[in-house]
Motif scaffolding. Structure first.
Motif, PDB file in Angstrom:
ATOM      1  N   GLY A  64       8.239 -11.255   8.950  1.00  0.00           N
ATOM      2  CA  GLY A  64       8.301 -11.627  10.357  1.00  0.00           C
ATOM      3  C   GLY A  64       7.440 -12.831  10.678  1.00  0.00           C
ATOM      4  O   GLY A  64       6.986 -12.971  11.817  1.00  0.00           O
ATOM      5  N   TYR A  65       7.186 -13.700   9.666  1.00  0.00           N
ATOM      6  CA  TYR A  65       6.399 -14.930   9.876  1.00  0.00           C
ATOM      7  C   TYR A  65       5.027 -14.606  10.473  1.00  0.00           C
ATOM      8  O   TYR A  65       4.562 -15.258  11.410  1.00  0.00           O
ATOM      9  CB  TYR A  65       7.150 -15.907  10.774  1.00  0.00           C
ATOM     10  CG  TYR A  65       8.562 -16.172  10.309  1.00  0.00           C
ATOM     11  CD1 TYR A  65       8.818 -17.036   9.245  1.00  0.00           C
ATOM     12  CD2 TYR A  65       9.644 -15.532  10.900  1.00  0.00           C
ATOM     13  CE1 TYR A  65      10.108 -17.262   8.789  1.00  0.00           C
ATOM     14  CE2 TYR A  65      10.944 -15.741  10.452  1.00  0.00           C
ATOM     15  CZ  TYR A  65      11.164 -16.610   9.385  1.00  0.00           C
ATOM     16  OH  TYR A  65      12.450 -16.828   8.934  1.00  0.00           O
ATOM     17  N   GLY A  66       4.375 -13.593   9.912  1.00  0.00           N
ATOM     18  CA  GLY A  66       3.052 -13.195  10.362  1.00  0.00           C
ATOM     19  C   GLY A  66       3.042 -12.034  11.332  1.00  0.00           C
ATOM     20  O   GLY A  66       1.974 -11.461  11.602  1.00  0.00           O
ATOM     21  N   LYS A  67       4.186 -11.629  11.848  1.00  0.00           N
ATOM     22  CA  LYS A  67       4.248 -10.555  12.842  1.00  0.00           C
ATOM     23  C   LYS A  67       3.737  -9.225  12.263  1.00  0.00           C
ATOM     24  O   LYS A  67       2.983  -8.499  12.930  1.00  0.00           O
ATOM     25  CB  LYS A  67       5.676 -10.386  13.358  1.00  0.00           C
ATOM     26  CG  LYS A  67       5.893  -9.184  14.278  1.00  0.00           C
ATOM     27  CD  LYS A  67       5.013  -9.238  15.519  1.00  0.00           C
ATOM     28  CE  LYS A  67       5.452 -10.342  16.473  1.00  0.00           C
ATOM     29  NZ  LYS A  67       4.649 -10.296  17.724  1.00  0.00           N
ATOM     30  N   ALA A  68       4.154  -8.884  11.052  1.00  0.00           N
ATOM     31  CA  ALA A  68       3.708  -7.626  10.462  1.00  0.00           C
ATOM     32  C   ALA A  68       2.195  -7.620  10.288  1.00  0.00           C
ATOM     33  O   ALA A  68       1.533  -6.605  10.561  1.00  0.00           O
ATOM     34  CB  ALA A  68       4.405  -7.387   9.127  1.00  0.00           C
ATOM     35  N   GLN A  69       1.628  -8.728   9.824  1.00  0.00           N
ATOM     36  CA  GLN A  69       0.173  -8.795   9.674  1.00  0.00           C
ATOM     37  C   GLN A  69      -0.516  -8.555  11.018  1.00  0.00           C
ATOM     38  O   GLN A  69      -1.505  -7.814  11.102  1.00  0.00           O
ATOM     39  CB  GLN A  69      -0.233 -10.167   9.131  1.00  0.00           C
ATOM     40  CG  GLN A  69       0.142 -10.412   7.680  1.00  0.00           C
ATOM     41  CD  GLN A  69      -0.133 -11.851   7.276  1.00  0.00           C
ATOM     42  OE1 GLN A  69       0.138 -12.781   8.042  1.00  0.00           O
ATOM     43  NE2 GLN A  69      -0.671 -12.050   6.089  1.00  0.00           N
ATOM     44  N   GLU A  70      -0.004  -9.198  12.066  1.00  0.00           N
ATOM     45  CA  GLU A  70      -0.617  -9.042  13.389  1.00  0.00           C
ATOM     46  C   GLU A  70      -0.567  -7.588  13.856  1.00  0.00           C
ATOM     47  O   GLU A  70      -1.546  -7.064  14.405  1.00  0.00           O
ATOM     48  CB  GLU A  70       0.091  -9.949  14.394  1.00  0.00           C
ATOM     49  CG  GLU A  70      -0.140 -11.431  14.149  1.00  0.00           C
ATOM     50  CD  GLU A  70       0.701 -12.308  15.051  1.00  0.00           C
ATOM     51  OE1 GLU A  70       1.497 -11.752  15.845  1.00  0.00           O
ATOM     52  OE2 GLU A  70       0.568 -13.543  14.977  1.00  0.00           O
ATOM     53  N   LEU A  71       0.562  -6.933  13.640  1.00  0.00           N
ATOM     54  CA  LEU A  71       0.695  -5.535  14.062  1.00  0.00           C
ATOM     55  C   LEU A  71      -0.223  -4.624  13.248  1.00  0.00           C
ATOM     56  O   LEU A  71      -0.839  -3.703  13.799  1.00  0.00           O
ATOM     57  CB  LEU A  71       2.145  -5.093  13.928  1.00  0.00           C
ATOM     58  CG  LEU A  71       3.121  -5.730  14.936  1.00  0.00           C
ATOM     59  CD1 LEU A  71       4.564  -5.455  14.534  1.00  0.00           C
ATOM     60  CD2 LEU A  71       2.852  -5.201  16.343  1.00  0.00           C
ATOM     61  N   VAL A  72      -0.331  -4.880  11.951  1.00  0.00           N
ATOM     62  CA  VAL A  72      -1.243  -4.094  11.126  1.00  0.00           C
ATOM     63  C   VAL A  72      -2.684  -4.295  11.604  1.00  0.00           C
ATOM     64  O   VAL A  72      -3.450  -3.332  11.740  1.00  0.00           O
ATOM     65  CB  VAL A  72      -1.109  -4.472   9.634  1.00  0.00           C
ATOM     66  CG1 VAL A  72      -2.222  -3.827   8.805  1.00  0.00           C
ATOM     67  CG2 VAL A  72       0.261  -4.050   9.095  1.00  0.00           C
ATOM     68  N   GLY A  73      -3.047  -5.539  11.878  1.00  0.00           N
ATOM     69  CA  GLY A  73      -4.394  -5.814  12.373  1.00  0.00           C
ATOM     70  C   GLY A  73      -4.695  -5.091  13.674  1.00  0.00           C
ATOM     71  O   GLY A  73      -5.773  -4.512  13.853  1.00  0.00           O
ATOM     72  N   ALA A  79      -7.298   1.991  15.673  1.00  0.00           N
ATOM     73  CA  ALA A  79      -7.673   3.249  15.020  1.00  0.00           C
ATOM     74  C   ALA A  79      -9.151   3.271  14.628  1.00  0.00           C
ATOM     75  O   ALA A  79      -9.722   4.355  14.429  1.00  0.00           O
ATOM     76  CB  ALA A  79      -6.809   3.471  13.782  1.00  0.00           C
ATOM     77  N   GLY A  80      -9.754   2.088  14.503  1.00  0.00           N
ATOM     78  CA  GLY A  80     -11.160   2.015  14.124  1.00  0.00           C
ATOM     79  C   GLY A  80     -11.436   2.534  12.735  1.00  0.00           C
ATOM     80  O   GLY A  80     -12.508   3.088  12.470  1.00  0.00           O
ATOM     81  N   ASN A  81     -10.473   2.333  11.802  1.00  0.00           N
ATOM     82  CA  ASN A  81     -10.608   2.930  10.472  1.00  0.00           C
ATOM     83  C   ASN A  81     -10.606   1.899   9.349  1.00  0.00           C
ATOM     84  O   ASN A  81     -10.226   2.220   8.224  1.00  0.00           O
ATOM     85  CB  ASN A  81      -9.475   3.937  10.243  1.00  0.00           C
ATOM     86  CG  ASN A  81      -8.090   3.297  10.339  1.00  0.00           C
ATOM     87  OD1 ASN A  81      -7.960   2.117  10.681  1.00  0.00           O
ATOM     88  ND2 ASN A  81      -7.053   4.076  10.060  1.00  0.00           N
ATOM     89  N   LEU A  87      -6.192  -2.770   2.625  1.00  0.00           N
ATOM     90  CA  LEU A  87      -5.192  -3.730   3.077  1.00  0.00           C
ATOM     91  C   LEU A  87      -4.684  -4.515   1.875  1.00  0.00           C
ATOM     92  O   LEU A  87      -5.453  -5.175   1.171  1.00  0.00           O
ATOM     93  CB  LEU A  87      -5.795  -4.685   4.111  1.00  0.00           C
ATOM     94  CG  LEU A  87      -6.164  -4.067   5.466  1.00  0.00           C
ATOM     95  CD1 LEU A  87      -6.815  -5.111   6.364  1.00  0.00           C
ATOM     96  CD2 LEU A  87      -4.935  -3.467   6.141  1.00  0.00           C
ATOM     97  N   SER A  88      -3.401  -4.420   1.639  1.00  0.00           N
ATOM     98  CA  SER A  88      -2.728  -5.146   0.562  1.00  0.00           C
ATOM     99  C   SER A  88      -1.860  -6.220   1.200  1.00  0.00           C
ATOM    100  O   SER A  88      -0.986  -5.924   2.012  1.00  0.00           O
ATOM    101  CB  SER A  88      -1.869  -4.180  -0.264  1.00  0.00           C
ATOM    102  OG  SER A  88      -1.000  -4.874  -1.143  1.00  0.00           O
ATOM    103  N   ASP A  89      -2.113  -7.466   0.861  1.00  0.00           N
ATOM    104  CA  ASP A  89      -1.416  -8.583   1.493  1.00  0.00           C
ATOM    105  C   ASP A  89      -0.881  -9.520   0.423  1.00  0.00           C
ATOM    106  O   ASP A  89      -1.230  -9.400  -0.755  1.00  0.00           O
ATOM    107  CB  ASP A  89      -2.394  -9.319   2.431  1.00  0.00           C
ATOM    108  CG  ASP A  89      -1.686 -10.182   3.461  1.00  0.00           C
ATOM    109  OD1 ASP A  89      -0.442 -10.115   3.557  1.00  0.00           O
ATOM    110  OD2 ASP A  89      -2.376 -10.938   4.175  1.00  0.00           O
TER     111      ASP A  89
END
Length: 338
Positions: A64-73, A79-81, A87-89
């Motif tokens: 998603g051109y960075g969208k998935a990373q942003e949502l994971v972040g 969640a504060g976890n 994190l695997s990127d």
């Protein structure tokens, strides 16, 4: 392997990391080639994964051109976890102004990508950073040296390579040791990992694998027609006639086997098969809907014995024979091929 009530955990060989026995993949969450994304549903999916015991999330800049990373972040921050999550990127993919992806393993691109990834993921380090696809247009030594320097800077804990051949891994390791490999691997796509056996022999190296359910083909015994023309499955020969009919026959036979021996369905069999295979340390299972993760709690009360492993092999050989992996249709082109 440590056993919890709703998840199993495994130590990743050659590292100081312990992970849930399954990693959550986020390509569908990114939306590109998956019919778009629903941000709130994606965040709920990630939270459900945390609640289900997932401690490893796999993403990439081109999801998603960075969208998935942003949502994971966002999900990890909410969640504060972060201290409990791996994190695997992935890196070494670029795109043109019109969104056409291409491989880019240059030092400049990798340097840019690690900075973007840290910003999007809202973290100051990434646990595993993979070269997503090898880039023959860039000297392997340049890509490997960039990854080595990124690791030495403390911004990543482990170097991974995805979709690399034995020779490509050997060339990479002349400059930078590889901690993790990530090939495709599922009941219908076994040949790529098998070809990497020379790399694994006698080594303490972690094996992550992707496409656990073969892009949804192994998720249900029913035909997989929904949205097939608007997502990545439109490029997969397995979802085209006459191959589709053969794979559906195999799925139905595997579903019958799962019901008769374990009172389970084919999705349980496919995921448990990955967990019980000794050469697979961390399978990645992609989901885009919280309800898809309901099956997680049903994976820990059975194991696949040797006789069932042999019967699975027989069913696949009977209905499919020699299969083919995703490399031919999923690999982004080189910049010169656009």
């Amino acid at each position: 392997m440590e056993v919890a009530s709703h998840m199993e955990y495994v130590k990743l060989p050659g590292t100081d990391m312990t992970s849930s026995a399954l990693a959550l993949g986020t390509w569908p969450i990114g939306g590109a080639l998956w019919g778009g994304t629903d941000e709130q549903k994606s965040l709920r999916t990630l939270q459900r994964a945390f609640d289900s015991g997932f401690t490893c999330i796999d993403t990439a800049n081109d999801y998603g051109y960075g969208k998935a990373q942003e949502l994971v972040g966002r999900a990890v921050k909410q969640a504060g976890n972060r201290d409990r999550i791996l994190l695997s990127d992935k890196c070494a993919i670029n795109w043109t102004q019109d969104g056409s992806l291409y491989r880019d393993g240059s030092r400049a691109r990798l340097t840019e990508e690690i900075d973007l990834a840290l910003k999007r993921l809202q973290t100051d380090y990434i646990d595993i950073f993979h070269v997503h696809w090898p880039d023959p247009s860039t000297p392997m030594a340049e890509t490997a040296e960039a990854m080595r320097q990124i690791k030495e800077s403390g911004r990543i804990r482990a170097v991974g390579v995805s979709n690399f051949t034995v020779d490509q891994i050997a060339a990479f390791e002349q400059v930078c040791p590889v901690d993790v490999i990530q090939p495709p691997f599922n009941l219908f796509e076994q040949q790529t990992l098998t070809s990497l056996e020379p790399v694994l022999e006698g080594r303490d190296i972690a094996v992550m694998t992707y496409s656990a359910l073969c892009r949804g083909l192994l998720s249900t015994a029913a035909p997989q027609d929904k949205d097939r023309d608007i997502d990545v499955r439109s490029m997969d020969p397995k979802f085209q006639s006459p191959h589709m009919e053969h794979y559906q026959q195999a799925v139905q036979a595997l579903d019958t086997l799962a019901r008769e021996r374990f009172d389970k369905r084919v999705i349980h069999l496919a995921l448990r098969w990955l967990i019980d295979r000794g050469e697979t340390h961390l399978p990645i299972w992609a989901a885009r809907d919280p309800e898809q993760l309901n099956v997680v709690s049903e994976l820990w009360d059975f194991q696949i014995d040797d006789d069932t492993m042999r019967e699975i092999d027989r069913i696949i050989a009977q209905h499919i024979g020699e299969s083919f992996g995703p490399e031919g249709f999923m690999a982004p082109p080189l910049a010169s091929e656009l």
